[in-house]
Scaffold this active site. Structure first.
Site, mmCIF file in Angstrom:
data_model
loop_
_atom_site.group_PDB
_atom_site.id
_atom_site.type_symbol
_atom_site.label_atom_id
_atom_site.label_comp_id
_atom_site.label_asym_id
_atom_site.label_seq_id
_atom_site.Cartn_x
_atom_site.Cartn_y
_atom_site.Cartn_z
ATOM 1 N N ASP A 1 0.798 -1.166 -0.033
ATOM 2 C CA ASP A 1 -0.061 0.043 -0.083
ATOM 3 C C ASP A 1 0.732 1.235 0.034
ATOM 4 O O ASP A 1 2.110 1.186 0.220
ATOM 5 C CB ASP A 1 -0.994 -0.101 1.162
ATOM 6 C CG ASP A 1 -2.087 0.946 1.089
ATOM 7 O OD1 ASP A 1 -2.195 1.594 -0.027
ATOM 8 O OD2 ASP A 1 -3.026 0.912 1.919
ATOM 9 N N LYS A 2 0.178 2.530 -0.466
ATOM 10 C CA LYS A 2 1.011 3.730 -0.108
ATOM 11 C C LYS A 2 0.040 4.452 0.701
ATOM 12 O O LYS A 2 -1.169 4.509 0.588
ATOM 13 C CB LYS A 2 0.966 4.216 -1.555
ATOM 14 C CG LYS A 2 1.031 5.508 -1.699
ATOM 15 C CD LYS A 2 0.071 6.441 -2.169
ATOM 16 C CE LYS A 2 0.216 7.827 -2.283
ATOM 17 N NZ LYS A 2 -0.966 8.500 -2.367
ATOM 18 N N HIS A 3 1.093 5.459 1.383
ATOM 19 C CA HIS A 3 0.126 6.556 2.069
ATOM 20 C C HIS A 3 0.787 7.899 1.842
ATOM 21 O O HIS A 3 1.852 8.068 1.963
ATOM 22 C CB HIS A 3 0.429 6.208 3.473
ATOM 23 C CG HIS A 3 -0.597 7.413 4.273
ATOM 24 N ND1 HIS A 3 -2.024 7.445 4.665
ATOM 25 C CD2 HIS A 3 0.006 8.272 5.107
ATOM 26 C CE1 HIS A 3 -2.248 8.400 5.284
ATOM 27 N NE2 HIS A 3 -1.150 9.152 5.644
ATOM 28 N N SER A 4 -0.307 8.969 1.398
ATOM 29 C CA SER A 4 0.087 10.599 1.540
ATOM 30 C C SER A 4 -0.261 11.172 2.743
ATOM 31 O O SER A 4 -1.508 11.156 3.117
ATOM 32 C CB SER A 4 -0.316 10.983 0.359
ATOM 33 O OG SER A 4 -0.059 12.268 0.229
ATOM 34 N N THR B 1 -8.876 11.157 -1.179
ATOM 35 C CA THR B 1 -8.922 9.784 -2.074
ATOM 36 C C THR B 1 -10.337 9.409 -2.294
ATOM 37 O O THR B 1 -10.868 9.318 -3.446
ATOM 38 C CB THR B 1 -8.020 8.818 -1.923
ATOM 39 O OG1 THR B 1 -6.651 9.205 -2.147
ATOM 40 C CG2 THR B 1 -8.097 7.790 -3.060
ATOM 41 N N ARG C 1 -7.815 14.348 20.004
ATOM 42 C CA ARG C 1 -6.558 15.379 19.521
ATOM 43 C C ARG C 1 -7.074 16.446 19.022
ATOM 44 O O ARG C 1 -6.803 17.764 19.093
ATOM 45 C CB ARG C 1 -5.526 14.363 18.776
ATOM 46 C CG ARG C 1 -4.620 13.512 19.533
ATOM 47 C CD ARG C 1 -4.203 12.436 18.370
ATOM 48 N NE ARG C 1 -3.292 13.404 17.427
ATOM 49 C CZ ARG C 1 -3.200 12.747 15.881
ATOM 50 N NH1 ARG C 1 -3.848 11.836 15.720
ATOM 51 N NH2 ARG C 1 -2.370 13.508 15.433
ATOM 52 N N SER D 1 -1.282 7.173 14.466
ATOM 53 C CA SER D 1 -2.465 7.136 13.894
ATOM 54 C C SER D 1 -2.486 6.593 12.479
ATOM 55 O O SER D 1 -3.446 5.980 12.183
ATOM 56 C CB SER D 1 -3.106 8.479 13.774
ATOM 57 O OG SER D 1 -4.429 8.913 13.218
ATOM 58 N N LYS E 1 -3.706 2.307 11.342
ATOM 59 C CA LYS E 1 -4.837 2.100 10.392
ATOM 60 C C LYS E 1 -4.348 1.197 8.989
ATOM 61 O O LYS E 1 -4.723 0.365 8.788
ATOM 62 C CB LYS E 1 -5.424 3.208 9.875
ATOM 63 C CG LYS E 1 -6.320 3.999 10.818
ATOM 64 C CD LYS E 1 -7.188 5.163 10.451
ATOM 65 C CE LYS E 1 -6.346 6.194 9.903
ATOM 66 N NZ LYS E 1 -5.905 6.994 11.132
ATOM 67 N N LYS E 2 -3.041 1.788 8.862
ATOM 68 C CA LYS E 2 -2.305 0.952 7.351
ATOM 69 C C LYS E 2 -2.149 -0.277 7.840
ATOM 70 O O LYS E 2 -2.199 -1.330 6.970
ATOM 71 C CB LYS E 2 -1.269 1.692 7.063
ATOM 72 C CG LYS E 2 -1.425 3.304 6.308
ATOM 73 C CD LYS E 2 -2.159 2.773 4.853
ATOM 74 C CE LYS E 2 -2.554 4.066 4.260
ATOM 75 N NZ LYS E 2 -3.108 3.566 2.580
#
Length: 437
Positions: free
Chosen positions: A80-83, A120, A168, A183, A187-188
């Protein structure tokens, strides 16, 4: 039995609680055994004093394990990828199908717009019928058959993070790099990944405006993810100007389809997608190194295989079966389109990305309140980039709005976001730094 007060006091006093204590605290966040006041005190203590790397890994794993954690039995790696978020950042829509073509499986758990940045899921929901809320059995079936899916996290994923995130937001502790790291990764990693690539944005349109802060976040994310057992690297990429020429949900999908079909290339969007994909394929062991992986992603895009894969994903998630052939007819369009023009001759020297993002939000392309409905058709297109020469009266961007009044407000904001100068201006470097695991 652990004690919330003792855990908070330890962090307050600069001591690191043990992994068992952190696991207990995360479970208490999910169950309600930890009160809102205690959660707020914990977040503030972490913000002020920080966590050791070991404690940060423990918190990430504990929040991951507070809910459902997926495992996979597939004939290939799960990646996977996260930005961290920016303006015109639609790389996920290009990258997920391209990675799937290259032989990996991509259960991409994504988010909605946050503040001035686009989401997204909101972009994909501009496609009529597209469903982002898949149950676990639906997700598993789609990954087995289509190899990629872009979905929202279910309520069973990292409930401790959902609770702490809300705390937060109202206790001015959002900025903590330790808590941001836990955080994102809780999730990832709940998606059962074997490899993860991170796109940490820096610049006027990013949450991290300066390089030191972006580097600190990237290093924290990479060290924590690898410490938690997931092969991870990060690229720090430019967000001093929008990545795509468009910002807004349907408008960004249009740009994605133009890139996927080769009808209107975008070098910045292409280069970041290939760089991130190359990292992911190398981490997964599918490519010998990132350079070979970049070539594989480029081939998937150039050959048309990625757009076919994208079409299969859209159809599997409820969108039109003929989307790849009829995307121009399937996406909503705003009734008012206005040009933002340059006041004088010059070169685009700087762009206020935050202002552009806020303009899209106020047009209705994002949320001012959590329950706001998004208008998928509105936003900005054809945005000029840094270093571009413009003449007086030439278009800097186009505003797509639901009404003339909203278009007028956005036009003034967008025009003010552009600073013109005389002489040559060098565009900012697109990929600033690589952080390896």
């Amino acid at each position: 039995m652990s004690d919330a007060r003792a855990i908070i006091a330890a962090i307050r006093d600069g001591r690191s609680p043990g992994a068992d204590d952190i696991r207990w605290f995360a479970a208490g966040l999910a169950s309600g055994a930890v009160t809102d006041a205690q959660a707020g005190a914990f977040a503030m203590a972490v913000l002020l004093n920080g966590l050791t790397e070991g404690a940060r890994v423990a918190l990430t794993l504990a929040m991951r394990d507070s809910g459902r954690v997926l495992t996979w039995d597939l004939p290939g790696p799960v990646v996977d990828k996260h930005s961290t978020g920016g303006i015109g950042d639609c790389t996920s829509l290009l990258l997920a199908p391209a990675l799937a073509v290259c032989g990996v499986f991509v259960p991409m758990v994504s988010g909605r717009g946050l503040g001035h940045t686009g989401g997204t899921l909101d972009k994909l929901e501009a496609i009529p019928g597209f469903r982002t809320g898949l149950a676990e059995d639906q997700l598993r079936r789609q990954i087995a058959q289509v190899r990629c899916a872009i979905v929202a996290a279910t309520a069973e994923i990292a409930p401790a993070d959902r609770r702490l995130y809300a705390i937060r937001d109202v206790t001015s502790t959002v900025e903590s790099i330790d808590l941001i790291t836990a955080s994102i990764l809780s999730k990832k990693l709940a998606a059962g990944l074997g490899a993860l690539v991170l796109d940490v944005k820096v610049g006027s349109g990013a949450f991290m405006h300066d390089m030191d802060r972006a580097r600190a976040l990237a290093q924290s994310l990479v060290a924590t993810a690898n410490g938690a057992g997931c092969k991870t690297s990060a690229l720090i990429t430019d967000m001093d100007q929008p990545l795509a020429r468009s910002a807004g949900n349907a408008l960004e999908v249009i740009e994605v389809m133009e890139v996927l079909t080769g009808t209107r290339p975008n070098a910045r969007l292409w280069d970041v997608t290939c760089a991130l994909g190359g990292e992911a394929l190398a981490l997964a062991g599918v490519a010998t190194d990132a350079a070979e992986g970049q070539g594989m992603i480029a081939e998937a895009l150039e050959s048309g295989a990625a757009v076919e894969q994208f079409g299969r994903m859209v159809a599997a998630q409820g969108g039109p079966a003929d989307f790849v052939d009829r995307w121009a007819d399937r996406l909503p369009a705003a009734p008012v389109v206005r040009d933002v023009t340059a006041a004088r001759d010059g070169v685009v020297a700087a762009i206020d990305g935050f202002a552009l993002g806020e303009a899209v939000v106020h047009l209705g392309g994002g949320r001012l309140k959590g329950d706001d409905r998004i208008n998928p058709a509105v936003g900005l297109s054809d945005m000029a980039g840094i270093g571009q020469q413009v003449a007086a009266g030439q278009v800097l961007a186009q505003v797509h709005a639901a009404s003339d009044a909203e278009a007028d407000r956005a036009l003034a904001t967008v025009q003010a976001a552009y600073r013109l100068a005389d002489g040559e201006v060098t565009p900012p470097e697109l990929i600033r730094e690589r952080i390896a695991g």
